[in-house]
Write a protein that holds these residues in place. Structure first.
Motif, PDB file in Angstrom:
ATOM      1  N   LEU A   1      -0.374   1.274  12.683  1.00 45.90           N
ATOM      2  CA  LEU A   1       0.977   0.865  12.334  1.00 45.90           C
ATOM      3  C   LEU A   1       0.942  -0.078  11.139  1.00 45.90           C
ATOM      4  N   ALA A   2       1.940   0.015  10.284  1.00 46.62           N
ATOM      5  CA  ALA A   2       2.054  -0.924   9.161  1.00 46.62           C
ATOM      6  C   ALA A   2       3.050  -1.994   9.590  1.00 46.62           C
ATOM      7  N   PRO A   3       2.846  -3.241   9.440  1.00 46.42           N
ATOM      8  CA  PRO A   3       1.649  -3.807   8.825  1.00 46.42           C
ATOM      9  C   PRO A   3       0.431  -3.647   9.727  1.00 46.42           C
ATOM     10  N   ALA A   4      -0.654  -3.385   9.068  1.00 41.01           N
ATOM     11  CA  ALA A   4      -1.907  -3.126   9.778  1.00 41.01           C
ATOM     12  C   ALA A   4      -2.448  -4.405  10.393  1.00 41.01           C
ATOM     13  N   PRO A   5      -3.311  -4.273  11.398  1.00 43.74           N
ATOM     14  CA  PRO A   5      -3.981  -5.460  11.926  1.00 43.74           C
ATOM     15  C   PRO A   5      -4.728  -6.187  10.798  1.00 43.74           C
ATOM     16  N   PRO A   6      -4.867  -7.496  10.906  1.00 44.13           N
ATOM     17  CA  PRO A   6      -5.443  -8.276   9.805  1.00 44.13           C
ATOM     18  C   PRO A   6      -6.799  -7.768   9.302  1.00 44.13           C
ATOM     19  N   TRP A   7      -7.680  -7.336  10.177  1.00 45.62           N
ATOM     20  CA  TRP A   7      -9.006  -6.929   9.700  1.00 45.62           C
ATOM     21  C   TRP A   7      -8.925  -5.625   8.909  1.00 45.62           C
ATOM     22  N   ILE A   8      -8.023  -4.717   9.270  1.00 49.72           N
ATOM     23  CA  ILE A   8      -7.861  -3.479   8.499  1.00 49.72           C
ATOM     24  C   ILE A   8      -7.227  -3.792   7.145  1.00 49.72           C
ATOM     25  N   SER A   9      -6.281  -4.696   7.132  1.00 48.72           N
ATOM     26  CA  SER A   9      -5.655  -5.096   5.875  1.00 48.72           C
ATOM     27  C   SER A   9      -6.673  -5.713   4.931  1.00 48.72           C
ATOM     28  N   LEU A  10      -7.531  -6.564   5.460  1.00 52.32           N
ATOM     29  CA  LEU A  10      -8.539  -7.206   4.617  1.00 52.32           C
ATOM     30  C   LEU A  10      -9.544  -6.196   4.066  1.00 52.32           C
ATOM     31  N   VAL A  11      -9.909  -5.216   4.864  1.00 51.32           N
ATOM     32  CA  VAL A  11     -10.820  -4.177   4.381  1.00 51.32           C
ATOM     33  C   VAL A  11     -10.132  -3.374   3.274  1.00 51.32           C
ATOM     34  N   GLY A  12      -8.858  -3.084   3.428  1.00 54.27           N
ATOM     35  CA  GLY A  12      -8.115  -2.375   2.388  1.00 54.27           C
ATOM     36  C   GLY A  12      -8.025  -3.175   1.100  1.00 54.27           C
ATOM     37  N   LEU A  13      -7.758  -4.467   1.216  1.00 51.82           N
ATOM     38  CA  LEU A  13      -7.715  -5.325   0.033  1.00 51.82           C
ATOM     39  C   LEU A  13      -9.078  -5.402  -0.643  1.00 51.82           C
ATOM     40  N   LEU A  14     -10.133  -5.440   0.152  1.00 52.87           N
ATOM     41  CA  LEU A  14     -11.476  -5.444  -0.419  1.00 52.87           C
ATOM     42  C   LEU A  14     -11.729  -4.150  -1.196  1.00 52.87           C
ATOM     43  N   GLY A  15     -11.263  -3.020  -0.674  1.00 53.20           N
ATOM     44  CA  GLY A  15     -11.391  -1.749  -1.377  1.00 53.20           C
ATOM     45  C   GLY A  15     -10.622  -1.734  -2.689  1.00 53.20           C
ATOM     46  N   ILE A  16      -9.425  -2.306  -2.685  1.00 59.52           N
ATOM     47  CA  ILE A  16      -8.630  -2.396  -3.915  1.00 59.52           C
ATOM     48  C   ILE A  16      -9.367  -3.236  -4.945  1.00 59.52           C
ATOM     49  N   LEU A  17      -9.896  -4.372  -4.527  1.00 65.65           N
ATOM     50  CA  LEU A  17     -10.627  -5.246  -5.440  1.00 65.65           C
ATOM     51  C   LEU A  17     -11.870  -4.549  -5.982  1.00 65.65           C
ATOM     52  N   ALA A  18     -12.610  -3.860  -5.128  1.00 63.36           N
ATOM     53  CA  ALA A  18     -13.811  -3.148  -5.569  1.00 63.36           C
ATOM     54  C   ALA A  18     -13.457  -2.053  -6.569  1.00 63.36           C
TER      55      ALA A  18
END
Length: 72
Positions: free
Chosen positions: A28-45
């Motif tokens: 579900l969006a908003p995603a759980p915090p750990w999934i959101s952080l992994v997604g943000l890490l992917g965007i940054l990478a």
């Protein structure tokens, strides 16, 4: 103005794609915090990885071995 509009359209499209991916994963969006952080890490990478692409594309090719140095 056209560049701004195209960037906004691109950002919206990527956001819609993320929404589809969340739906496919059953998150579900908003995603759980750990999934959101992994997604943000992917965007940054992805941003860091693509930062050097234009510089590589415009760099002149190395001369072949044994070729005389270029004169300007």
């Amino acid at each position: 103005m056209r560049t701004l509009l195209s960037r906004c359209l691109l950002a919206f499209s990527v956001g819609a794609l993320a929404g589809v991916l969340y739906w496919l994963m059953g998150v579900l969006a908003p995603a759980p915090p750990w999934i959101s952080l992994v997604g943000l890490l992917g965007i940054l990478a992805g941003e860091v990885a693509t930062r050097h692409l234009p510089a590589r594309r415009n760099r002149p090719a190395d001369p072949p071995e044994g070729a005389p140095p270029a004169t300007s």
